[in-house]
Design an enzyme around this catalytic site. Structure first.
Site, PDB file in Angstrom:
ATOM      1  CG  PHE A   1      96.047  33.293 -61.623  1.00  0.00           C
ATOM      2  CD1 PHE A   1      95.096  33.203 -60.626  1.00  0.00           C
ATOM      3  CD2 PHE A   1      97.100  32.395 -61.628  1.00  0.00           C
ATOM      4  CE1 PHE A   1      95.196  32.223 -59.633  1.00  0.00           C
ATOM      5  CE2 PHE A   1      97.201  31.414 -60.647  1.00  0.00           C
ATOM      6  CZ  PHE A   1      96.247  31.327 -59.640  1.00  0.00           C
ATOM      7  CB  THR A   2      99.263  34.607 -58.218  1.00  0.00           C
ATOM      8  OG1 THR A   2      98.782  33.281 -58.450  1.00  0.00           O
ATOM      9  CG2 THR A   2      98.322  35.312 -57.249  1.00  0.00           C
TER      10      THR A   2
ATOM     11  CG  PHE B   1      99.785  33.693 -52.513  1.00  0.00           C
ATOM     12  CD1 PHE B   1     100.311  34.384 -53.583  1.00  0.00           C
ATOM     13  CD2 PHE B   1      99.347  32.400 -52.715  1.00  0.00           C
ATOM     14  CE1 PHE B   1     100.405  33.803 -54.836  1.00  0.00           C
ATOM     15  CE2 PHE B   1      99.435  31.799 -53.971  1.00  0.00           C
ATOM     16  CZ  PHE B   1      99.972  32.507 -55.030  1.00  0.00           C
TER      17      PHE B   1
ATOM     18  CE1 TYR C   1     114.435  12.066 -70.990  1.00  0.00           C
ATOM     19  CE2 TYR C   1     114.394  12.644 -73.313  1.00  0.00           C
ATOM     20  CZ  TYR C   1     114.629  13.000 -71.998  1.00  0.00           C
ATOM     21  OH  TYR C   1     115.027  14.268 -71.677  1.00  0.00           O
TER      22      TYR C   1
ATOM     23  CE  LYS D   1      94.327  25.494 -61.106  1.00  0.00           C
ATOM     24  NZ  LYS D   1      95.793  25.547 -61.232  1.00  0.00           N
TER      25      LYS D   1
ATOM     26  CG  ASP E   1      94.465  30.605 -67.387  1.00  0.00           C
ATOM     27  OD1 ASP E   1      94.092  29.410 -67.330  1.00  0.00           O
ATOM     28  OD2 ASP E   1      95.109  31.147 -66.478  1.00  0.00           O
TER      29      ASP E   1
ATOM     30  NE  ARG F   1      94.272  33.500 -54.183  1.00  0.00           N
ATOM     31  CZ  ARG F   1      95.253  32.898 -54.884  1.00  0.00           C
ATOM     32  NH1 ARG F   1      94.975  32.077 -55.868  1.00  0.00           N
ATOM     33  NH2 ARG F   1      96.510  33.123 -54.616  1.00  0.00           N
TER      34      ARG F   1
HETATM   35  N1  PM9 Z   1      95.645  28.050 -59.671  1.00  0.00           N
HETATM   36  C1  PM9 Z   1      94.588  27.802 -57.571  1.00  0.00           C
HETATM   37  O1  PM9 Z   1      94.577  27.318 -56.432  1.00  0.00           O
HETATM   38  C2  PM9 Z   1      96.925  26.872 -57.847  1.00  0.00           C
HETATM   39  C3  PM9 Z   1      98.074  27.777 -57.608  1.00  0.00           C
HETATM   40  S1  PM9 Z   1      97.755  29.327 -56.857  1.00  0.00           S
HETATM   41  C4  PM9 Z   1      97.269  28.903 -55.310  1.00  0.00           C
HETATM   42  O2  PM9 Z   1      93.644  28.464 -58.038  1.00  0.00           O
HETATM   43  C5  PM9 Z   1      94.886  29.897 -63.366  1.00  0.00           C
HETATM   44  C6  PM9 Z   1      93.607  30.587 -63.682  1.00  0.00           C
HETATM   45  C7  PM9 Z   1      95.047  29.227 -62.172  1.00  0.00           C
HETATM   46  C8  PM9 Z   1      96.299  28.594 -61.886  1.00  0.00           C
HETATM   47  C9  PM9 Z   1      96.528  27.946 -60.662  1.00  0.00           C
HETATM   48  C10 PM9 Z   1      97.327  28.671 -62.857  1.00  0.00           C
HETATM   49  C11 PM9 Z   1      98.653  28.038 -62.623  1.00  0.00           C
HETATM   50  C12 PM9 Z   1      97.104  29.358 -64.022  1.00  0.00           C
HETATM   51  N2  PM9 Z   1      95.898  29.950 -64.249  1.00  0.00           N
HETATM   52  O3  PM9 Z   1      99.088  25.805 -60.470  1.00  0.00           O
HETATM   53  O4  PM9 Z   1     100.877  26.017 -62.148  1.00  0.00           O
HETATM   54  O5  PM9 Z   1      94.031  29.190 -61.315  1.00  0.00           O
HETATM   55  O6  PM9 Z   1      99.132  24.325 -62.479  1.00  0.00           O
HETATM   56  O7  PM9 Z   1      98.553  26.671 -62.753  1.00  0.00           O
HETATM   57  C13 PM9 Z   1      95.729  27.576 -58.426  1.00  0.00           C
HETATM   58  P1  PM9 Z   1      99.476  25.653 -61.904  1.00  0.00           P
END
Ligand code: PM9
Length: 462
Positions: free
Chosen positions: A127-128, A452, A75, A261, A218, A385
């Site tokens: 970014f969203t 979305f 833990y 990613k 980022d 998008r």
């Molecule tokens: N990106 C993508 O598919 C997954 C969620 S939105 C459909 O591109 C950036 C540049 C991203 C991103 C996620 C996140 C968030 C932050 N910055 O999905 O929470 O492209 O791991 O990361 C998606 P998490």
């Protein structure tokens, strides 16, 4: 034939395979209706080639699977956390690491730690999830990307660059005291996976630090960004990818990372910073939202896979093949005269839905309709998008209307072959030939946050 003119192949052999279904036309028709014409709501068993996202969809290597076996599930104070911390320090160069369950977990910690109500956060395109966390913390995002980024036909090699004059204006207008940090993404997802140049990142740091403002990266696709720097930016052609990544990170005071990613894992993330006081605040918040600060929502085995993935992602042959596959698909569509965002980006090919469907106005969600049409044609899943992703203005409640109205064909890392790319290109070309028959959509359900993901639609009558 000279070595640099020869073709290349994936730098791996396939050891395990996962059979996929090819859904029939009747199945696809039923599935997309049940999904409310939203590809996020399809079941993956109804998908043939899944280009929804490159996030968490990576195939891990045998070394990563082996590392998972030695994950330390303590833990507190897990050995695997210290291995991850060391990997982040070694390869990205930041001092302090707070693990998180994925990127948005790290964004939450960062936003809550640094943003006060009324603050302004300039960034190279929204970014969203990032913008939503900034807004939930009381901040307002201001776009400071260069104008070329909003033009799908501009061939600028670094469409992720920050417009420095615009940043100066924003500082003059609001005052540096209201700007907790400038956010730079590498690459810029919603611009089409477009890179920021190292020269620009250095200039952003110089400008920001002159005003006492931090810079936060980022880093989700920082390795893909480094590949474009190596290939396009004069002076970096002889630098290794690892050296470019570290140099880019060194222009910033910290980063949020979605490890799903470039770091080649299926789940995980972290916040990394150089300032101990910020680390302490974020590590304290982590225990509320993520878990103890030495696991942050990840299992010990996840942290092992991530530490190994960070190092593997920097291999020159890996990144060349990864981006090379995206360029391969992009070139096929360019050759077929399908309108896409150029230059082709690092993680996917983005169809220009405005040019593809000029008869569908933006209020009728052309990119959403195009993603559904592509699925109906072949079972290939892509992602909207455009106006749906852009959501609503937090003050007026009006729909944001982005200039870019795109469908993203996102390539998972180490998952598909060039033959899959050929099938995708054929399907896009076939939908393009039949584009006049595609109708717009009406939204029938709109969730409050990040609409979305869960919104539902139905086709408009002719
Ligand atoms: N990106 C993508 O598919 C997954 C969620 S939105 C459909 O591109 C950036 C540049 C991203 C991103 C996620 C996140 C968030 C932050 N910055 O999905 O929470 O492209 O791991 O990361 C998606 P998490």
């Amino acid at each position: 034939m000279p070595a640099n003119k020869r073709t290349w192949a994936e730098p791996f052999k396939i050891k395990v395979v996962e059979p996929v279904n090819i859904p029939s036309p009747a199945t696809r028709e039923r599935a997309i209706r049940e999904a409310g014409f939203n590809t996020f709501l399809l079941r993956s068993e109804d998908v043939y080639i899944d280009l929804l996202t490159d996030s968490g969809t990576t195939a891990m290597s045998d070394r990563q699977w082996a590392a998972m076996m030695v994950g330390d599930e303590a833990y507190a104070g897990s050995k695997s956390f210290y291995r991850l911390e060391e990997a982040v320090q070694t390869w990205y160069g930041y001092k302090y690491v707070v693990p998180a369950h994925q990127g948005r977990g790290a964004e939450n910690l960062l936003s809550k730690t640094l943003i006060k109500p009324g603050d302004i956060v300039p960034g190279n395109m929204y970014f969203t999830t990032t913008r939503l966390h900034q807004e939930l913390a009381g901040g307002t995002f201001v776009d400071v990307i260069i104008p070329e980024a909003h033009d799908p036909t501009s061939t600028h090699p670094f469409k992720g660059d920050v417009d420095l004059a615009r940043v100066e204006e924003v500082i003059d207008l609001y005052g540096a005291g209201r700007i907790p940090y400038i956010s730079i993404a590498a690459t810029v997802n919603l611009a089409g996976g477009q890179p920021i140049s190292l020269g620009n990142a250095r200039a952003v740091r110089e400008l920001a630090h002159r005003h006492g403002i931090r810079v936060i990266l980022d880093a989700a696709r920082v390795v893909e960004n480094a590949y474009f720097i190596q290939k396009r930016e004069p002076g970096f052609e002889d630098w290794s990818i690892a050296a470019i990544v570290k140099e880019l990170c060194s222009q910033t005071d910290g980063c949020t990372m979605s490890a799903k990613k470039d770091p080649l894992v299926n789940i995980g993330g972290f916040l990394a910073v150089n300032d101990h006081a910020i680390y302490e605040d974020a590590a304290n918040l982590a225990v509320i939202y993520e878990g103890l600060h030495t696991y942050g929502g990840m299992a010990g085995r996840d942290m092992e896979a991530l530490a190994t993935g960070i190092e593997e992602s920097l291999h020159e042959d890996h990144i060349r093949a990864r981006v090379g596959q995206v360029l391969y698909l992009g070139q096929k569509l360019i050759d077929a005269r399908v309108p896409i965002v150029v230059p082709v980006g690092g993680h996917g090919v983005f169809l220009d839905a405005r040019a593809f469907l000029p008869h569908v106005p933006q209020e009728q969600y052309p990119a959403q309709a195009l993603a559904a049409a592509l699925y109906l044609d072949s079972g290939v899943r892509s992602m909207e998008r455009g106006i749906v992703s852009a959501g609503r203005n937090k003050e007026t409640g009006e729909e944001n209307k982005p200039k870019l109205e795109l469908v993203r064909l996102t390539i998972p890392r180490r998952v598909y072959t060039q033959a899959h790319m050929d099938v995708v290109a054929e399907s896009v070309e076939s939908v393009f030939a039949d584009r006049a028959s595609i109708r717009g959509l009406r939204m029938t359900y709109e969730p409050k946050y990040l609409r979305f993901f869960q919104a539902r639609f139905e086709p408009l009558e002719l």
